[in-house]
Design a protein around this motif. Sequence first.
Motif, PDB file in Angstrom:
ATOM      1  N   MET A   1      29.747  37.634 -17.008  1.00  0.00           N
ATOM      2  CA  MET A   1      30.667  36.579 -16.441  1.00  0.00           C
ATOM      3  C   MET A   1      30.143  35.785 -14.569  1.00  0.00           C
ATOM      4  SD  MET A   1      34.792  36.319 -15.703  1.00  0.00           S
ATOM      5  CE  MET A   1      35.328  36.972 -17.184  1.00  0.00           C
ATOM      6  N   ARG A   2      29.510  34.465 -15.355  1.00  0.00           N
ATOM      7  CA  ARG A   2      28.855  34.077 -13.711  1.00  0.00           C
ATOM      8  C   ARG A   2      29.487  32.999 -12.701  1.00  0.00           C
ATOM      9  NH1 ARG A   2      22.672  33.324 -15.876  1.00  0.00           N
ATOM     10  NH2 ARG A   2      22.238  35.765 -16.712  1.00  0.00           N
ATOM     11  N   SER A   3      30.652  32.398 -14.204  1.00  0.00           N
ATOM     12  CA  SER A   3      31.707  31.671 -13.213  1.00  0.00           C
ATOM     13  C   SER A   3      31.994  32.271 -11.964  1.00  0.00           C
ATOM     14  CB  SER A   3      32.507  30.286 -14.122  1.00  0.00           C
ATOM     15  OG  SER A   3      32.975  30.090 -13.309  1.00  0.00           O
ATOM     16  N   LEU A   4      32.027  31.912 -10.436  1.00  0.00           N
ATOM     17  CA  LEU A   4      33.339  31.857  -9.547  1.00  0.00           C
ATOM     18  C   LEU A   4      35.396  31.349 -10.001  1.00  0.00           C
ATOM     19  CD1 LEU A   4      31.084  31.202  -6.933  1.00  0.00           C
ATOM     20  CD2 LEU A   4      31.871  33.537  -7.443  1.00  0.00           C
ATOM     21  N   ARG A   5      34.856  30.017 -10.519  1.00  0.00           N
ATOM     22  CA  ARG A   5      35.857  29.950 -11.112  1.00  0.00           C
ATOM     23  C   ARG A   5      36.509  30.864 -11.827  1.00  0.00           C
ATOM     24  NH1 ARG A   5      35.194  25.247 -11.667  1.00  0.00           N
ATOM     25  NH2 ARG A   5      36.361  23.764  -9.980  1.00  0.00           N
ATOM     26  N   ALA A   6      35.985  30.987 -13.186  1.00  0.00           N
ATOM     27  CA  ALA A   6      36.555  32.012 -13.909  1.00  0.00           C
ATOM     28  C   ALA A   6      36.446  33.375 -13.739  1.00  0.00           C
ATOM     29  CB  ALA A   6      35.408  31.646 -15.272  1.00  0.00           C
ATOM     30  N   ARG A   7      35.908  33.957 -12.761  1.00  0.00           N
ATOM     31  CA  ARG A   7      36.674  35.034 -12.013  1.00  0.00           C
ATOM     32  C   ARG A   7      37.542  35.310 -11.300  1.00  0.00           C
ATOM     33  NH1 ARG A   7      30.549  37.760  -9.190  1.00  0.00           N
ATOM     34  NH2 ARG A   7      29.333  37.667 -11.795  1.00  0.00           N
ATOM     35  N   ALA A   8      38.030  34.066 -10.698  1.00  0.00           N
ATOM     36  CA  ALA A   8      39.048  33.677  -9.677  1.00  0.00           C
ATOM     37  C   ALA A   8      40.423  34.058 -10.498  1.00  0.00           C
ATOM     38  CB  ALA A   8      38.806  32.426  -8.794  1.00  0.00           C
ATOM     39  N   VAL A  13      44.597  36.104 -12.882  1.00  0.00           N
ATOM     40  CA  VAL A  13      45.879  35.728 -14.037  1.00  0.00           C
ATOM     41  C   VAL A  13      46.375  36.934 -14.231  1.00  0.00           C
ATOM     42  CG1 VAL A  13      46.058  35.779 -16.380  1.00  0.00           C
ATOM     43  CG2 VAL A  13      45.543  32.974 -15.059  1.00  0.00           C
ATOM     44  N   VAL A  14      45.387  38.131 -14.234  1.00  0.00           N
ATOM     45  CA  VAL A  14      45.385  39.626 -14.363  1.00  0.00           C
ATOM     46  C   VAL A  14      46.640  40.049 -13.402  1.00  0.00           C
ATOM     47  CG1 VAL A  14      44.236  41.656 -14.747  1.00  0.00           C
ATOM     48  CG2 VAL A  14      43.459  39.656 -15.844  1.00  0.00           C
ATOM     49  N   TRP A  15      46.130  39.744 -12.627  1.00  0.00           N
ATOM     50  CA  TRP A  15      47.080  40.792 -11.180  1.00  0.00           C
ATOM     51  C   TRP A  15      49.271  39.837 -12.251  1.00  0.00           C
ATOM     52  CZ3 TRP A  15      46.032  44.570  -8.787  1.00  0.00           C
ATOM     53  CH2 TRP A  15      45.155  45.470  -8.545  1.00  0.00           C
ATOM     54  N   GLY A 176      49.681  27.101 -10.113  1.00  0.00           N
ATOM     55  CA  GLY A 176      49.189  27.378  -8.977  1.00  0.00           C
ATOM     56  C   GLY A 176      47.699  28.163  -8.805  1.00  0.00           C
ATOM     57  N   ALA A 177      47.411  29.467  -9.930  1.00  0.00           N
ATOM     58  CA  ALA A 177      45.883  30.213  -9.232  1.00  0.00           C
ATOM     59  C   ALA A 177      44.957  29.004  -9.264  1.00  0.00           C
ATOM     60  CB  ALA A 177      45.545  31.386 -10.037  1.00  0.00           C
ATOM     61  N   PHE A 178      44.863  28.311 -10.577  1.00  0.00           N
ATOM     62  CA  PHE A 178      44.461  26.678 -10.533  1.00  0.00           C
ATOM     63  C   PHE A 178      44.169  26.619  -9.734  1.00  0.00           C
ATOM     64  CE2 PHE A 178      43.034  23.086 -13.021  1.00  0.00           C
ATOM     65  CZ  PHE A 178      42.033  23.588 -13.251  1.00  0.00           C
ATOM     66  N   LEU A 179      45.621  25.960  -9.298  1.00  0.00           N
ATOM     67  CA  LEU A 179      44.970  24.888  -8.510  1.00  0.00           C
ATOM     68  C   LEU A 179      44.558  25.262  -7.250  1.00  0.00           C
ATOM     69  CD1 LEU A 179      48.459  22.472  -8.455  1.00  0.00           C
ATOM     70  CD2 LEU A 179      46.497  22.143  -9.119  1.00  0.00           C
ATOM     71  N   LEU A 185      36.658  26.455  -4.248  1.00  0.00           N
ATOM     72  CA  LEU A 185      35.964  25.722  -4.508  1.00  0.00           C
ATOM     73  C   LEU A 185      34.681  24.544  -5.017  1.00  0.00           C
ATOM     74  CD1 LEU A 185      35.712  27.803  -8.049  1.00  0.00           C
ATOM     75  CD2 LEU A 185      35.153  29.067  -5.735  1.00  0.00           C
ATOM     76  N   ARG A 186      36.264  23.870  -4.630  1.00  0.00           N
ATOM     77  CA  ARG A 186      35.746  22.042  -4.181  1.00  0.00           C
ATOM     78  C   ARG A 186      34.864  21.913  -3.496  1.00  0.00           C
ATOM     79  NH1 ARG A 186      40.380  19.386  -3.819  1.00  0.00           N
ATOM     80  NH2 ARG A 186      40.736  18.851  -6.121  1.00  0.00           N
ATOM     81  N   PRO A 187      34.791  22.969  -1.956  1.00  0.00           N
ATOM     82  CA  PRO A 187      33.229  22.843  -1.148  1.00  0.00           C
ATOM     83  C   PRO A 187      32.256  22.690  -2.284  1.00  0.00           C
ATOM     84  CG  PRO A 187      35.435  23.641   0.306  1.00  0.00           C
ATOM     85  CD  PRO A 187      36.284  23.136  -1.060  1.00  0.00           C
ATOM     86  N   LEU A 188      32.282  23.948  -2.949  1.00  0.00           N
ATOM     87  CA  LEU A 188      30.774  23.923  -3.387  1.00  0.00           C
ATOM     88  C   LEU A 188      30.612  23.149  -3.815  1.00  0.00           C
ATOM     89  CD1 LEU A 188      31.089  27.886  -4.441  1.00  0.00           C
ATOM     90  CD2 LEU A 188      30.127  27.505  -2.426  1.00  0.00           C
ATOM     91  N   GLY A 189      31.166  22.492  -5.576  1.00  0.00           N
ATOM     92  CA  GLY A 189      30.790  21.448  -6.129  1.00  0.00           C
ATOM     93  C   GLY A 189      30.403  20.260  -4.969  1.00  0.00           C
TER      94      GLY A 189
END
Length: 445
Positions: A1-8, A13-15, A176-179, A185-189
């Motif tokens: 899994m390489r996506s930072l968004r997916a990892r975060a 969600v798991v926690w 909330g986690a998604f937001l 991560l918006r600054p990376l975009g």
Amino acid sequence: MRSLRARALTGGVVWAILAVLIGVYGLDTLLSAQAKRRFDALLLNRHTQVIVALANAADAPQNIARGIGDPAYSRPFSGEYWQIEGAQGDIIVSRSLVDTLLPRAEPQADGVLIRSYTADTGDDLRGVSEWITLDDGSDWHVQVASSVQTLIDERDALRNSLVLAFGAIVIFGVLGAFLQVTTILRPLGYLRRDVLTRWDSEEGLQPDTYPVEVAPLVKDMNTLLERNRDIVSRSRRQAADLAHAIKTPSAIIRNELEELQRQKLPVGESLAALDRLDAQLKRSLARMRADGGNAGMRPSTDLDTALGRLGRAFGALAGNDRKTLTTDIKPGLRIRMDQSDFEEVLGNLLDNAIKWAKGQIHLSVRTDGDNVLVCVADDGPGIAQDDYGAATLSGQRLDTSKPGTGLGLAIANDLAHAYGGTVTLGKSDRLGGLVACLSLPASGV
């Protein structure tokens, strides 16, 4: 899994689910214990009530039921029962037991006994029992029991409430986690967008406009962008210098060979070899220029401008050869390719079409998904399907009846591939001859 968004998001969600499960289990255990304590406290109160009724009517046991006001003891198998057993074996029971009994008294023991069991009624009961001695010295065994179904129902209601409450918490937590992740991560975009746009404008990135965690990376990227610009600029200059250095000696040799040819000397093969050498050098230099210019750059070409110039030039060439060039061009398109490279590719395709056409050449431009498709068709003899690959890759002349080096399509194919495009050959449905289609990524810049 390489996506930072997916990892975060996955980690959050798991926690969140793990925390909710632990919270549900902890609260369920706590509330179940509290419900059990309340149930036992109610049993003890009813047990006391029966003892008081027994003490008040010890001389007339048949009046004990009258001293216990709960109507549940009067309904058959209501789940609420009491039973009094004398030391001599006399038994007095609530009407709710009908013709059944609670467990018989065990050998006399001190203290209150609370236990769970299954009665003859078929109910799972929890009961309180105790041996007592009244003021007149008589000994009695007093039991009060209640069905545990009420306790089970209360536990189920609590669990359902917990599941609903914590389910809502999970949903809001995931949102909330998604937001939060999206905001973080918006600054990376923004950085990715700025890197793409700042290359063409040759402006540096501004580290102060990014979070402090990203600022060092931005500084390093500024250095890398500047270094890449320098490398690309030098490689293009070197390619141009090499082309210029070779062009003069080649022209001198060509002039000498043409002079010998005018003197009727057999130098045709030498001139053909020089033509092939010039074409191969041109192909290699074009590939070097495209590779160097495309390394990290995102050039863009306005097709309205480029096709307007090419259409006028090759329309005139076709007219000089008594041939007609027609066009069908969708306006407002841009492609991700350097303008000079695009003009060279399309120029090769148009030159081949004019050379082999009987009288008609057609240029069409349209969109094809995320690409722009530029097709040049003619009414000439075409190329055998088995020779399509050789025409675009090998650079061999498939027909020597007309002058040329056979490298026009190969050069076009090389330049197209350098920009992520393709050149494909086929038979024209419109004119019957060859159709060469150049497919290149569209640009929104």
